[in-house]
Design a protein around this motif. Sequence first.
Motif, mmCIF file in Angstrom:
data_model
loop_
_atom_site.group_PDB
_atom_site.id
_atom_site.type_symbol
_atom_site.label_atom_id
_atom_site.label_comp_id
_atom_site.label_asym_id
_atom_site.label_seq_id
_atom_site.Cartn_x
_atom_site.Cartn_y
_atom_site.Cartn_z
ATOM 1 N N HIS A 72 12.370 5.718 5.709
ATOM 2 C CA HIS A 72 11.617 5.121 4.608
ATOM 3 C C HIS A 72 12.247 3.780 4.256
ATOM 4 O O HIS A 72 13.372 3.473 4.681
ATOM 5 C CB HIS A 72 11.643 6.031 3.365
ATOM 6 C CG HIS A 72 10.977 7.349 3.558
ATOM 7 N ND1 HIS A 72 11.554 8.356 4.305
ATOM 8 C CD2 HIS A 72 9.785 7.827 3.115
ATOM 9 C CE1 HIS A 72 10.739 9.406 4.316
ATOM 10 N NE2 HIS A 72 9.670 9.112 3.601
ATOM 11 N N GLU A 103 8.203 6.054 7.928
ATOM 12 C CA GLU A 103 7.080 6.870 7.457
ATOM 13 C C GLU A 103 6.357 6.238 6.271
ATOM 14 O O GLU A 103 5.143 6.424 6.101
ATOM 15 C CB GLU A 103 7.574 8.269 7.063
ATOM 16 C CG GLU A 103 8.185 9.050 8.209
ATOM 17 C CD GLU A 103 8.835 10.333 7.741
ATOM 18 O OE1 GLU A 103 8.376 10.903 6.712
ATOM 19 O OE2 GLU A 103 9.803 10.776 8.384
ATOM 20 N N ARG A 104 7.107 5.506 5.452
ATOM 21 C CA ARG A 104 6.484 4.831 4.311
ATOM 22 C C ARG A 104 7.398 3.715 3.824
ATOM 23 O O ARG A 104 8.616 3.887 3.749
ATOM 24 C CB ARG A 104 6.195 5.794 3.165
ATOM 25 C CG ARG A 104 5.447 5.133 2.004
ATOM 26 C CD ARG A 104 5.104 6.124 0.911
ATOM 27 N NE ARG A 104 4.178 7.142 1.393
ATOM 28 C CZ ARG A 104 3.820 8.209 0.681
ATOM 29 N NH1 ARG A 104 4.310 8.394 -0.535
ATOM 30 N NH2 ARG A 104 2.977 9.089 1.176
ATOM 31 N N PRO A 139 2.921 2.001 7.063
ATOM 32 C CA PRO A 139 2.427 2.801 5.923
ATOM 33 C C PRO A 139 3.000 2.238 4.616
ATOM 34 O O PRO A 139 4.218 2.249 4.412
ATOM 35 C CB PRO A 139 2.959 4.209 6.219
ATOM 36 C CG PRO A 139 3.212 4.227 7.695
ATOM 37 C CD PRO A 139 3.658 2.836 8.031
ATOM 38 N N VAL A 141 2.951 1.370 0.285
ATOM 39 C CA VAL A 141 2.575 1.541 -1.116
ATOM 40 C C VAL A 141 3.153 0.339 -1.862
ATOM 41 O O VAL A 141 4.307 -0.049 -1.628
ATOM 42 C CB VAL A 141 3.120 2.842 -1.717
ATOM 43 C CG1 VAL A 141 2.685 2.978 -3.185
ATOM 44 C CG2 VAL A 141 2.664 4.056 -0.913
ATOM 45 N N LEU A 193 7.634 6.609 -2.857
ATOM 46 C CA LEU A 193 8.196 6.937 -1.555
ATOM 47 C C LEU A 193 7.871 8.364 -1.122
ATOM 48 O O LEU A 193 7.759 8.637 0.073
ATOM 49 C CB LEU A 193 9.728 6.773 -1.574
ATOM 50 C CG LEU A 193 10.271 5.356 -1.482
ATOM 51 C CD1 LEU A 193 11.742 5.330 -1.866
ATOM 52 C CD2 LEU A 193 10.084 4.783 -0.079
ATOM 53 N N GLU A 199 -0.492 6.288 0.552
ATOM 54 C CA GLU A 199 -0.499 5.143 1.454
ATOM 55 C C GLU A 199 -1.709 4.242 1.205
ATOM 56 O O GLU A 199 -2.823 4.715 1.014
ATOM 57 C CB GLU A 199 -0.507 5.600 2.920
ATOM 58 C CG GLU A 199 0.816 6.148 3.408
ATOM 59 C CD GLU A 199 0.913 7.646 3.213
ATOM 60 O OE1 GLU A 199 0.046 8.209 2.502
ATOM 61 O OE2 GLU A 199 1.852 8.252 3.759
#
Length: 313
Positions: A72, A103-104, A139, A141, A193, A199
Amino acid sequence: MSSQNPMRVAVVGATGFQGGAVARLLAERQHRVRTLTRRPDGDRPPLPGAEFVAGELGSPADVRRLFEGATHAFVTMPLVFDAERVRGFARSIARAALDAGVERLVFNANTRVPPLSTSVAAFETRRAAEGVLRRSGVPLVVVRPPVYLDNLFSPWNGPDLVNGGVLAYPLPAATPVAWISHRDLARAAYAALTGEGLEGRTFDIGGALSLTGPDLAAAFGRGLGRAVRYVPLRPEVFERSLAGLLGPETAAGVAGIYHHLAAGGDPLLLAGDDGVSAEALAVEPAPVEEWVTRQPWQVWAGDSDTEEQAASS
């Protein structure tokens, strides 16, 4: 996405106040934190549990090393307001994140961003970085905070507040602001997270209430147990003070936000979002009064300029 397994988080900006708050919260919750720094060992901030990678954001190779093994990432851009440099940072981060299979990635824009383009570098460089990250396919945010309460615990505000009951800041008195603390930024970032199905979303995070200048002063008064009045600083005065610490280019970049708002641009830009972000992220920002009571204001006692100096600014 489960937060039960330890994350390996690349934190861009952990040596600053905002990224540092996020890094500390991640470490408190037993996640592994790595950050990039140009500072020598003896000049690094206390980040228990964090691993420091020597390097700089302008070097794609250094950024790749930061992201090696990361699951992350949390990114706050430095106080750089040159559009091409910021795009370059974002491209390096995106490539490294994709190569690592992150992953994010949570991007902290460090400000709200108006819906329409402006001439304000502080807005447009962050809009550009967000665009690079979003188009990259990582991905993503995005969190967009308004203004930090922690800005008010400073050599510019603390002495006059403690000794004279004057709370001065370069925002018009009538501007509603959902003030947020670094700690609540960290909580929102952690939720971004780890939360399910976030996402691609953008959150205008902020405090529980939108407060005008007098509202903010009243909240400080309740927290301090004394009368406090709000004084709107002229943005050019704020910029000159900031230039002595950060240099004229950086000060102009930061102050651009306040010049924009003082001129009447986007008067609701820093206001709350009616609880949308708090609900989606399942966070509950602390009241301003609670933040005020936690700060060691006594460090500023007896170190004040005169109230007249603050008021005349």
